[in-house]
Write an enzyme that holds these catalytic residues in place. Structure first.
Site, PDB file in Angstrom:
ATOM      1  N   ARG A  23      -7.756   0.700  16.445  1.00 37.19           N
ATOM      2  CA  ARG A  23      -7.400  -0.172  15.368  1.00 37.19           C
ATOM      3  C   ARG A  23      -7.333  -1.559  15.679  1.00 37.19           C
ATOM      4  NH1 ARG A  23      -5.682   2.057  10.724  1.00 37.19           N
ATOM      5  NH2 ARG A  23      -5.071   4.011  11.932  1.00 37.19           N
TER       6      ARG A  23
ATOM      7  N   MET B 116      -9.092   0.247   2.503  1.00 41.71           N
ATOM      8  CA  MET B 116      -8.477   1.757   3.052  1.00 41.71           C
ATOM      9  C   MET B 116      -8.154   1.936   4.323  1.00 41.71           C
ATOM     10  SD  MET B 116      -8.196   2.719  -0.130  1.00 41.71           S
ATOM     11  CE  MET B 116      -7.510   4.196   0.032  1.00 41.71           C
TER      12      MET B 116
ATOM     13  N   ASN C 114      -2.055  -7.907  -1.054  1.00 42.01           N
ATOM     14  CA  ASN C 114      -2.771  -6.575  -1.443  1.00 42.01           C
ATOM     15  C   ASN C 114      -2.549  -6.227  -2.958  1.00 42.01           C
ATOM     16  OD1 ASN C 114      -4.098  -4.163  -1.186  1.00 42.01           O
ATOM     17  ND2 ASN C 114      -1.962  -3.368  -0.772  1.00 42.01           N
TER      18      ASN C 114
ATOM     19  N   HIS D 213      -1.783  -3.104  -5.246  1.00 45.14           N
ATOM     20  CA  HIS D 213      -1.664  -1.782  -5.305  1.00 45.14           C
ATOM     21  C   HIS D 213      -1.363  -1.128  -6.613  1.00 45.14           C
ATOM     22  CE1 HIS D 213       0.161   1.865  -3.409  1.00 45.14           C
ATOM     23  NE2 HIS D 213       1.272   2.004  -4.204  1.00 45.14           N
TER      24      HIS D 213
ATOM     25  N   SER E 242       0.620  -3.702  -8.937  1.00 37.66           N
ATOM     26  CA  SER E 242       1.555  -5.019  -8.209  1.00 37.66           C
ATOM     27  C   SER E 242       0.731  -5.537  -7.258  1.00 37.66           C
ATOM     28  CB  SER E 242       2.669  -4.315  -7.604  1.00 37.66           C
ATOM     29  OG  SER E 242       3.327  -3.252  -8.307  1.00 37.66           O
TER      30      SER E 242
ATOM     31  N   THR F  36       3.119  -6.926   4.631  1.00 38.76           N
ATOM     32  CA  THR F  36       3.834  -6.992   5.613  1.00 38.76           C
ATOM     33  C   THR F  36       3.421  -5.733   6.821  1.00 38.76           C
ATOM     34  OG1 THR F  36       5.687  -5.731   4.592  1.00 38.76           O
ATOM     35  CG2 THR F  36       5.853  -8.213   4.601  1.00 38.76           C
TER      36      THR F  36
ATOM     37  N   GLU G 276       5.306  -2.996   7.299  1.00 33.90           N
ATOM     38  CA  GLU G 276       5.676  -1.672   6.387  1.00 33.90           C
ATOM     39  C   GLU G 276       4.461  -1.431   5.081  1.00 33.90           C
ATOM     40  OE1 GLU G 276       7.815   0.426   7.421  1.00 33.90           O
ATOM     41  OE2 GLU G 276       8.232  -0.712   9.007  1.00 33.90           O
ATOM     42  N   LEU G 277       3.960  -0.228   5.000  1.00 35.73           N
ATOM     43  CA  LEU G 277       3.001  -0.035   4.075  1.00 35.73           C
ATOM     44  C   LEU G 277       3.515  -0.165   2.741  1.00 35.73           C
ATOM     45  CD1 LEU G 277       0.165   1.379   3.373  1.00 35.73           C
ATOM     46  CD2 LEU G 277       1.445   3.710   3.186  1.00 35.73           C
ATOM     47  N   ASP G 278       2.674  -1.232   1.888  1.00 37.97           N
ATOM     48  CA  ASP G 278       2.904  -1.404   0.631  1.00 37.97           C
ATOM     49  C   ASP G 278       4.520  -1.933   0.429  1.00 37.97           C
ATOM     50  OD1 ASP G 278       0.420  -0.661  -0.109  1.00 37.97           O
ATOM     51  OD2 ASP G 278       1.222   1.410  -0.436  1.00 37.97           O
TER      52      ASP G 278
END
Length: 317
Positions: A66, A91, A108, A110, A137, A142, A144-146
């Site tokens: 990654r 994704m 992003n 979402h 939104s 950051t 942390e996801l979403d």
């Protein structure tokens, strides 16, 4: 004012990328799309971007760690002078290092009203919960996801008989409205003269005995009882430039700086013959640490010896 250069990351059809791209062509838009990159070379959005004259980059992420793949994307973003990143149906989870490098400059969109329904299957989860609205939104990215700060949201009513697919289709319409407007306002606010002055003011007034005072209608910063060491200039001479003016050692250093980077430094009217230099703040990629260093150096040139001696002693520790 130079426009911010946005890199858009996609994985599929790129409909939100297209919405951002077409908005960027409207008069007054503060950003342009400098690059569209994808982790799937077959992503349909790449063909659309290329047809519209936007530079594209694609590389399959399979077989790469990654962080290594993100390093490739990061290198392309920087090679094309991107100042901000917009995720548009990308994704892929991002590596911590990539997020850190673009912290505060990456957004992003979402498909839920965050903090509700982070992750996948947002529409089905909203319907199953009996919610009256779904929505979308735009948030800062950051680690942390979403989970980053939400910049804007748009609710979309859930109708009787809605499925995840029918709700998703209407939410997508809302996304296409919300994302360009939010990106526009976010970048314009971050690069507007009031925001830039706030950044300069915070750094200038953090220096010992620094004070602010208007000088011919321009915010200036001086040492208490002493000389000016900086001025904030916005379209001062009808040149559409926003900058901070600071002292140099003289016209020779001034000329050397301009020769080294004429896009960043310039010789300001009136103060230029005295060796002052203008540092542009309106390019969308301001290095505030660099600006802070120049303010501190200019302050030393203007401050009395009693203060510079104390500063020298403090710097040793």
């Amino acid at each position: 004012m130079a426009r911010a250069r946005v890199g858009v990351l996609i994985s599929g059809r790129g409909s939100n990328m297209a919405a951002l791209l077409y908005a960027s062509r409207l008069e007054g838009c503060p950003y342009e799309i400098a690059l569209v990159a994808a982790n799937d070379p077959q992503a349909p959005g790449l063909a659309l971007a290329a047809a519209e004259g936007v530079t594209t980059f694609a590389r399959c992420h399979k077989g790469l760690k990654r962080a290594d793949f993100d390093g490739l994307i990061d290198a392309e973003l920087r090679r094309h002078g991107c100042t901000h990143v917009a995720l548009a149906g990308y994704m892929r989870l991002l590596s911590p290092g990539f997020v850190d490098r673009w912290a505060g400059r990456m957004v992003n969109i979402h498909p839920s009203l965050l903090p509700a329904y982070k992750g996948l299957d947002t529409h089905a989860r909203a319907i199953a919960a009996g919610d009256g609205h779904g929505g979308c939104s735009v948030h800062l990215v950051t680690a942390e996801l979403d989970d980053g700060p939400v910049l804007a949201q748009c609710p979309v009513a859930i109708l009787p008989g809605d499925t995840a697919e029918t709700l998703a289709a209407r939410v997508l319409i809302a996304e296409h409205q919300l994302y360009p407007r939010t990106l526009w306002e976010w970048i314009a606010g971050a690069n507007g003269p009031e925001a830039l002055l706030t950044e300069v003011r915070a750094r200038a007034l953090a220096l010992p005995e620094a004070r602010e005072k208007l000088s011919h209608g321009t915010p200036g910063f001086h040492v208490e009882g002493g000389k000016f060491f900086a001025y904030f200039s916005h379209d001062r001479h009808g040149d559409a430039i926003t900058s901070v003016l600071v002292r140099t050692s003289g016209v020779e250093e001034q000329a050397s700086l301009i020769e080294r980077d004429a896009n960043l430094y310039y010789r300001p009217p009136y103060l230029g013959p005295s060796g002052w230099i203008g540092i542009r703040l309106d390019r969308g990629d301001t290095d505030w640490e660099h600006v802070g260093d120049w303010l501190a150096r200019s302050w030393r040139m203007a401050a009395p010896k009693r203060l510079t001696r104390l500063r020298d002693i403090a710097d040793r520790f």
